[in-house]
Design an enzyme around this catalytic site. Sequence first.
Site, PDB file in Angstrom:
ATOM      1  N   CYS A   1       0.912  -1.127  -0.053  1.00  0.00           N
ATOM      2  CA  CYS A   1       0.097  -0.299   0.023  1.00  0.00           C
ATOM      3  C   CYS A   1       0.947   1.333   0.149  1.00  0.00           C
ATOM      4  CB  CYS A   1      -0.812  -0.079   1.327  1.00  0.00           C
ATOM      5  SG  CYS A   1      -1.844  -1.491   1.267  1.00  0.00           S
TER       6      CYS A   1
ATOM      7  N   ARG B   1       3.624   1.116  -6.615  1.00  0.00           N
ATOM      8  CA  ARG B   1       3.598   0.162  -5.717  1.00  0.00           C
ATOM      9  C   ARG B   1       2.530  -0.946  -6.071  1.00  0.00           C
ATOM     10  NH1 ARG B   1       6.316   1.654  -1.159  1.00  0.00           N
ATOM     11  NH2 ARG B   1       5.204   0.559   0.422  1.00  0.00           N
TER      12      ARG B   1
ATOM     13  N   TRP C   1      -3.363  -2.049  -1.919  1.00  0.00           N
ATOM     14  CA  TRP C   1      -2.967  -3.315  -2.433  1.00  0.00           C
ATOM     15  C   TRP C   1      -3.608  -4.484  -1.745  1.00  0.00           C
ATOM     16  CZ3 TRP C   1      -0.541  -5.351  -6.694  1.00  0.00           C
ATOM     17  CH2 TRP C   1      -0.195  -6.540  -6.689  1.00  0.00           C
TER      18      TRP C   1
ATOM     19  N   ASN D   1       0.011   0.648   5.983  1.00  0.00           N
ATOM     20  CA  ASN D   1       0.661  -0.251   5.263  1.00  0.00           C
ATOM     21  C   ASN D   1       0.996  -1.232   5.799  1.00  0.00           C
ATOM     22  OD1 ASN D   1       1.799  -1.429   3.083  1.00  0.00           O
ATOM     23  ND2 ASN D   1       3.715  -0.075   3.239  1.00  0.00           N
ATOM     24  N   GLY D   2       0.775  -2.614   5.617  1.00  0.00           N
ATOM     25  CA  GLY D   2       1.331  -3.729   6.212  1.00  0.00           C
ATOM     26  C   GLY D   2       0.254  -4.742   6.468  1.00  0.00           C
TER      27      GLY D   2
ATOM     28  N   GLU E   1      12.796 -21.510 -17.986  1.00  0.00           N
ATOM     29  CA  GLU E   1      12.441 -20.262 -17.599  1.00  0.00           C
ATOM     30  C   GLU E   1      13.515 -19.420 -17.804  1.00  0.00           C
ATOM     31  OE1 GLU E   1      10.103 -18.361 -16.886  1.00  0.00           O
ATOM     32  OE2 GLU E   1      11.066 -16.804 -15.728  1.00  0.00           O
TER      33      GLU E   1
ATOM     34  N   LYS F   1      13.437 -15.863 -19.664  1.00  0.00           N
ATOM     35  CA  LYS F   1      13.795 -14.380 -19.258  1.00  0.00           C
ATOM     36  C   LYS F   1      14.764 -13.873 -19.957  1.00  0.00           C
ATOM     37  CE  LYS F   1      11.485 -13.294 -16.608  1.00  0.00           C
ATOM     38  NZ  LYS F   1      10.464 -14.334 -16.741  1.00  0.00           N
TER      39      LYS F   1
ATOM     40  N   GLU G   1      13.062 -12.627 -23.674  1.00  0.00           N
ATOM     41  CA  GLU G   1      12.141 -11.578 -23.506  1.00  0.00           C
ATOM     42  C   GLU G   1      12.567  -9.990 -23.280  1.00  0.00           C
ATOM     43  OE1 GLU G   1       8.793 -11.944 -20.764  1.00  0.00           O
ATOM     44  OE2 GLU G   1      10.080 -12.914 -19.299  1.00  0.00           O
TER      45      GLU G   1
ATOM     46  N   HIS H   1      19.823 -35.438 -30.473  1.00  0.00           N
ATOM     47  CA  HIS H   1      18.873 -35.882 -31.334  1.00  0.00           C
ATOM     48  C   HIS H   1      18.588 -34.777 -32.356  1.00  0.00           C
ATOM     49  CE1 HIS H   1      18.185 -39.603 -29.321  1.00  0.00           C
ATOM     50  NE2 HIS H   1      18.372 -38.981 -27.982  1.00  0.00           N
TER      51      HIS H   1
ATOM     52  N   LYS I   1       2.437  -6.638 -19.360  1.00  0.00           N
ATOM     53  CA  LYS I   1       2.714  -7.260 -18.097  1.00  0.00           C
ATOM     54  C   LYS I   1       1.418  -8.221 -17.726  1.00  0.00           C
ATOM     55  CE  LYS I   1       4.396  -8.073 -14.129  1.00  0.00           C
ATOM     56  NZ  LYS I   1       5.312  -8.918 -14.143  1.00  0.00           N
TER      57      LYS I   1
HETATM   58  C1  AGP Z   1       6.760 -13.492 -17.466  1.00  0.00           C
HETATM   59  O1  AGP Z   1       8.017 -12.858 -17.655  1.00  0.00           O
HETATM   60  C2  AGP Z   1       6.148 -12.989 -18.889  1.00  0.00           C
HETATM   61  N1  AGP Z   1       6.052 -11.593 -19.043  1.00  0.00           N
HETATM   62  C3  AGP Z   1       4.678 -13.864 -19.056  1.00  0.00           C
HETATM   63  O2  AGP Z   1       5.135 -15.083 -19.640  1.00  0.00           O
HETATM   64  C4  AGP Z   1       3.932 -14.077 -17.955  1.00  0.00           C
HETATM   65  O3  AGP Z   1       4.481 -15.099 -16.817  1.00  0.00           O
HETATM   66  C5  AGP Z   1       2.431 -14.818 -18.452  1.00  0.00           C
HETATM   67  O4  AGP Z   1       1.995 -13.594 -19.367  1.00  0.00           O
HETATM   68  C6  AGP Z   1       1.458 -14.993 -17.529  1.00  0.00           C
HETATM   69  O5  AGP Z   1       1.386 -14.241 -16.637  1.00  0.00           O
HETATM   70  P1  AGP Z   1       0.289 -14.324 -15.339  1.00  0.00           P
HETATM   71  O6  AGP Z   1       1.218 -14.973 -14.406  1.00  0.00           O
HETATM   72  O7  AGP Z   1      -0.002 -12.728 -14.810  1.00  0.00           O
HETATM   73  O8  AGP Z   1      -0.843 -15.224 -15.607  1.00  0.00           O
END
Ligand code: AGP
Length: 609
Positions: free
Chosen positions: A2, A27, A75, A99-100, A482, A486, A489, A505, A604
């Site tokens: 928050c 935040r 939040w 906040n907390g 993963e 990272k 992207e 293979h 996001k």
């Molecule tokens: C994560 O680095 C990516 N930006 C993307 O793969 C993300 O994880 C995916 O869109 C799922 O989002 P969510 O966890 O909000 O459902």
Amino acid sequence: MCGIIGFSGDRNCVPILLDGLGTLEYRGYDSAGVAVQTECGIAVYKTKGRLDALRELLKTHPEAQGTCGVGHTRWATHGEPSDINSHPHEAENLTLVHNGIIENYAELKKELETLGYTFVSETDTEVAAKWIGHVYKQIGDPVKTLFAAAKDLRGSFAFGVMYHDRPHTLYAIRRDSPLIVAKTDTAGFIASDIPAILSHTRSYYRPGEDVVAVLCGSDVHFYEESGAEKNLVQETVNWDVEAAQKCGYPHFMLKEIHEEPDALRRTVMPHLKDGVPFFGVPMLDGDGLKDVGTIHIVACGTAMHAGLLGRAWIERFARIRVDVDIASEFRYRNPVLAPNDLVVLISQSGETADTLAALRLAKSRGVHTLAIVNVVGSSVAREADDVIYTWAGPEIAVASTKAYIVQCATLRLFALRLAFVHGKMSEEDVRTRCSALAQEMPAEISETLQLAPQLNEIARRFKEHEHIFYIGRGVDSHLCTEGSLKLKEISYIHCEAYAAGELKHGTISLVEEGTPVVVVITEDSLAEKTISGIREVRARGAYVVCFCASAVADRYSIPADEIVRIPAPAEDAPLPLMTALQMLAYYTSFEMGLDVDRPRNLAKSVTVE
Ligand code: AGP
């Protein structure tokens, strides 16, 4: 997390509060509100939604004028986002923002109810407000009240308080949650963070947990519990607003990676009771899992990658069949689901369209759904039959980092709970592993953060390449999946993750002189096999960087060009190792001068198909 702001000064506080809250939007929040000392007493204006919704509300209240007030962006932690759950919250003799997380709010609420208090919201903050108000009725002194009440509260807090009988004056106290105090020639300010005061002053105080701040205009004092006044050192910030929102980090992504130890503790601790998993979900905490059939983990992107780790741990610890599906595939492949199956949806945002659609499909089939979500009250959280919240706090950078760590930790707790319920693991073993999650792993992640110089150096080499491969076996192959996402992207370098045994293979044909290959080894039982993979690619000229648990590096002679030693035992190494892979991705993108927090083409939260 928050956002709090407070003002006591010589002019109308409302625009100042709103502007201050605007600088705290980073935040993350789902509702906002202000309390203003007007001519008719303290009035509260609050609403679910963005700050614009609050501004619209205030336009209909011309009486919302005053020279002292507090503001808040919420939040949600206890109670879904709603008008009534928004802050500020009131008692009969005070109004406050918080906040907390008050961990013992349920006990205090019960005690207050026996004293005749009633509640209008679901929040821990309203309980805190009424508890402090109750103490104030007993003590009568605004400063002593805060010290006394703080002793009864367990958890974290930063409070901004306005007592109804103390006009034009703000009181503040904190424990764990951030709070700063500032003043100008004509006004006093409290805030969760520096950006909120930067347009007024660059100097501020950072009160410790042993003082109460009292602000009446520019007259600002700090008091110890003894009643003695405490002189605090005034600090000065030389950041601009955006830099301040990142707490001095160059990017949100790096800030959020550095938040991982705390995020992990904040997520694991509330999900432990007497040292073993406890989710506050009857189906999970009771015998509801005894007869579970296949567990279907469904998610997108990084969340799905966390699911891969979850599958490995559930199958290893509990010996229960787990399928992991990409949500956009699951929803269209007419999945085979049995009545006693369980569908687990993982989502940081809780708003990903494909994941939400998969949830609805599972529910339409009558299969129980469990969500693991980071945003309280989000669509996935609301629509699932049960939800386990992660407490990473808002994740601003598009590339998910701390959310992944806490998703994996939650899945590990879930796997341990399943193992115990199915008699596959003793309570003692479960407790040992839970303790490692809550205590050792956060510390190991913190230690891993110190590898930054080495990772930055590797990034300088990687940024020159167009193709990079990640290989590992078992759990390590999921970390590669993963880790490669990272990197690709946010650096736009073509990266692929392959099961190390799969290289021969076909894929190995792509390896040529100097091709960087990241090799991940935490699985001691597979180390020798993976080391063979290192020899295979090095024979084709690859430049190999091996990320491995320290114990593995001690035990095996690893023929890599460079070794990144993860300071954790093999069993704990996956999460700290992922922190290192996240940092490698971050530094590569940083070295390339790219927009680390907002990579091209990405959002996001993918709320469309
Ligand atoms: C994560 O680095 C990516 N930006 C993307 O793969 C993300 O994880 C995916 O869109 C799922 O989002 P969510 O966890 O909000 O459902």
